[in-house]
Design an enzyme around this catalytic site. Sequence first.
Site, PDB file in Angstrom:
ATOM      1  N   ARG A 173       0.871  -1.040  -0.144  1.00 46.13           N
ATOM      2  CA  ARG A 173      -0.200  -0.050   0.103  1.00 46.13           C
ATOM      3  C   ARG A 173       0.441   0.837   0.200  1.00 46.13           C
ATOM      4  NH1 ARG A 173      -5.119  -0.128   2.210  1.00 46.13           N
ATOM      5  NH2 ARG A 173      -4.815   1.531   3.646  1.00 46.13           N
ATOM      6  N   ARG A 177       9.309   5.542  -3.683  1.00 43.51           N
ATOM      7  CA  ARG A 177      10.214   6.960  -4.295  1.00 43.51           C
ATOM      8  C   ARG A 177      11.521   6.908  -4.219  1.00 43.51           C
ATOM      9  NH1 ARG A 177       5.311  10.097  -2.846  1.00 43.51           N
ATOM     10  NH2 ARG A 177       3.484   8.763  -3.837  1.00 43.51           N
ATOM     11  N   ARG A 250      -8.536  -6.727  12.877  1.00 45.53           N
ATOM     12  CA  ARG A 250      -8.008  -5.346  14.056  1.00 45.53           C
ATOM     13  C   ARG A 250      -9.567  -4.337  14.989  1.00 45.53           C
ATOM     14  NH1 ARG A 250      -4.142  -7.286  17.113  1.00 45.53           N
ATOM     15  NH2 ARG A 250      -3.343  -5.618  16.861  1.00 45.53           N
ATOM     16  N   ARG A 281      -0.009   5.475  16.290  1.00 47.15           N
ATOM     17  CA  ARG A 281       0.253   7.567  15.805  1.00 47.15           C
ATOM     18  C   ARG A 281      -1.116   7.896  16.205  1.00 47.15           C
ATOM     19  NH1 ARG A 281      -2.384   5.167   9.777  1.00 47.15           N
ATOM     20  NH2 ARG A 281      -4.935   4.486  10.798  1.00 47.15           N
ATOM     21  N   GLU A 307      -3.888   6.528  18.674  1.00 42.66           N
ATOM     22  CA  GLU A 307      -4.272   5.527  17.965  1.00 42.66           C
ATOM     23  C   GLU A 307      -3.764   3.856  18.760  1.00 42.66           C
ATOM     24  OE1 GLU A 307      -4.943   7.077  13.462  1.00 42.66           O
ATOM     25  OE2 GLU A 307      -4.892   4.311  13.692  1.00 42.66           O
ATOM     26  N   TYR A 355     -10.363  -5.500   3.080  1.00 46.12           N
ATOM     27  CA  TYR A 355      -9.124  -3.751   3.758  1.00 46.12           C
ATOM     28  C   TYR A 355      -9.132  -3.399   2.329  1.00 46.12           C
ATOM     29  CZ  TYR A 355      -5.765  -1.576   5.818  1.00 46.12           C
ATOM     30  OH  TYR A 355      -4.494  -0.584   6.180  1.00 46.12           O
ATOM     31  N   ASP A 357     -10.197   0.725   0.378  1.00 43.37           N
ATOM     32  CA  ASP A 357     -10.033   2.198   1.046  1.00 43.37           C
ATOM     33  C   ASP A 357     -11.435   2.077   0.609  1.00 43.37           C
ATOM     34  OD1 ASP A 357      -7.361   2.238   2.242  1.00 43.37           O
ATOM     35  OD2 ASP A 357      -6.458   2.831  -0.139  1.00 43.37           O
TER      36      ASP A 357
HETATM   37  N1  UDP Z   1       3.306   0.929   8.312  1.00 44.58           N
HETATM   38  C1  UDP Z   1       4.490   0.901   8.130  1.00 44.58           C
HETATM   39  N2  UDP Z   1       5.003   1.986   9.037  1.00 44.58           N
HETATM   40  C2  UDP Z   1       4.110   2.817   8.567  1.00 44.58           C
HETATM   41  C3  UDP Z   1       3.107   3.593   8.295  1.00 44.58           C
HETATM   42  C4  UDP Z   1       2.999   2.128   7.794  1.00 44.58           C
HETATM   43  O1  UDP Z   1       5.139   0.043   8.590  1.00 44.58           O
HETATM   44  O2  UDP Z   1       5.147   4.059   8.857  1.00 44.58           O
HETATM   45  C5  UDP Z   1       3.039  -0.237   6.973  1.00 44.58           C
HETATM   46  C6  UDP Z   1       1.659  -0.639   8.120  1.00 44.58           C
HETATM   47  O3  UDP Z   1       2.379  -2.595   8.317  1.00 44.58           O
HETATM   48  C7  UDP Z   1       0.805  -0.541   8.405  1.00 44.58           C
HETATM   49  C8  UDP Z   1       0.516  -0.589   6.618  1.00 44.58           C
HETATM   50  O4  UDP Z   1       1.975   0.327   6.131  1.00 44.58           O
HETATM   51  O5  UDP Z   1      -0.703  -1.871   8.435  1.00 44.58           O
HETATM   52  C9  UDP Z   1      -0.492   0.058   5.843  1.00 44.58           C
HETATM   53  O6  UDP Z   1       0.095   1.491   6.432  1.00 44.58           O
HETATM   54  P1  UDP Z   1      -1.250   2.124   5.673  1.00 44.58           P
HETATM   55  O7  UDP Z   1      -0.740   4.130   7.159  1.00 44.58           O
HETATM   56  O8  UDP Z   1      -1.713   2.630   4.276  1.00 44.58           O
HETATM   57  O9  UDP Z   1      -2.696   2.229   6.715  1.00 44.58           O
HETATM   58  P2  UDP Z   1      -4.361   2.754   7.155  1.00 44.58           P
HETATM   59  O10 UDP Z   1      -4.040   4.139   7.528  1.00 44.58           O
HETATM   60  O11 UDP Z   1      -5.299   2.114   6.603  1.00 44.58           O
HETATM   61  O12 UDP Z   1      -4.106   1.902   8.710  1.00 44.58           O
END
Ligand code: UDP
Length: 374
Positions: A173, A177, A250, A281, A307, A355, A357
Amino acid sequence: MNNHYDYLVVGAGLYGSVFAHEAKKAGKSVLVIDKRPNIAGNVFTEDIEGIHVHKYGAHIFHTNNKKVWNYITQFAEFNRFTNSPVANYHGELYSLPFNMYTFNKMWGVVTPEEAEAKIEEQKREAGITEPKNLEEQAISLVGKDIFEKLIKGYTEKQWGRDCKDLPAFIIKRLPVRLTFDNNYFNALYQGIPVGGYTQMVANMLDGVEVRLEEDYLEKKAEYDALADKVIYTGPIDAYFGYSMGYLEYRSVRFETELLDKPNFQGNAAVNYTDRETPWTRIIEHKWFEFGRDAEGNDLPKTVISREYSSEWKPGDEPYYPVNDEKNGALYEKYKELAQAEKHVVFGGRLGEYKYYDMDAVIASALDMCEKELA
Ligand code: UDP
């Protein structure tokens, strides 16, 4: 409860609201019910001191699908918010997603060639050819250092599982870059609805009968008698009384605070990527809308949400399906049962155990509308 409707929609989230809107437009009679006291499912935003607080987790709308963008912008104007989360690893700050700013801070590399060489070197050292799980996928995308500092701890907190036991797709996801670009999403269209998500969903449901705090599964027979067909967007395993076992989800707990200061962290999202910090976060909601109210005035206060991720247990809100092999196999069994329920369509993140979006949910709901309302 004696009116007769063409459709009963269970769940006033995005999937259900798209369907309800389209069904009404097609001249069908629709009743929407939701067990929560509010519409909009997990995109619900609540006004606190002029700030739209994302009560069930931060949602940033992003899509490459022009049809979906044209669709959703009927219901709201979107601002030009671009998601650029910051990672905090024991007080060291890194740019996300993984890009030249991240690589420079991590390794001191300056050019894309140097960054690429560093990733290649770490990938070679790890000896991974075909990544089989999230850990191997992550290391082969960004190398061991970034995996250790920015992925491992966050992912293990988020999913409650070792990175070796998680599917590789989760990490795909995130873009990688070799440019100086902190935009989290590779999406042509991105933003936050002006006025909040709740208003956007209210616009979708305009003229549709909605009853809140109604638990479908508690009085299923009574509700089923109300309509010819049911659009069910709740958890698929709950629909069948968990008869084949529990699908894993989860859950997330939010600790939300109103602070008497204008700026807590200077960004909408800061990810705590170390294992030791208990939260994954912190969201500072005002920055989704540039810290200003509708008139453009700076807001003197701020609202933050920490969170905490946990394993779902009955009674909790399910947020993320755990799309691994074991759950995939169980879901297939529920799907078979679902296909035999001819008067019910199962849809959305919980109904399809996927999962999704927001844009994908809308696309999926629109596809279903085309079939159902044809
Ligand atoms: N992830 C990570 N570090 C970060 C952000 C995301 O390892 O700082 C990984 C983690 O496994 C997470 C996945 O990338 O579940 C997808 O992140 P995303 O931000 O897309 O998740 P969402 O916002 O849907 O919770």
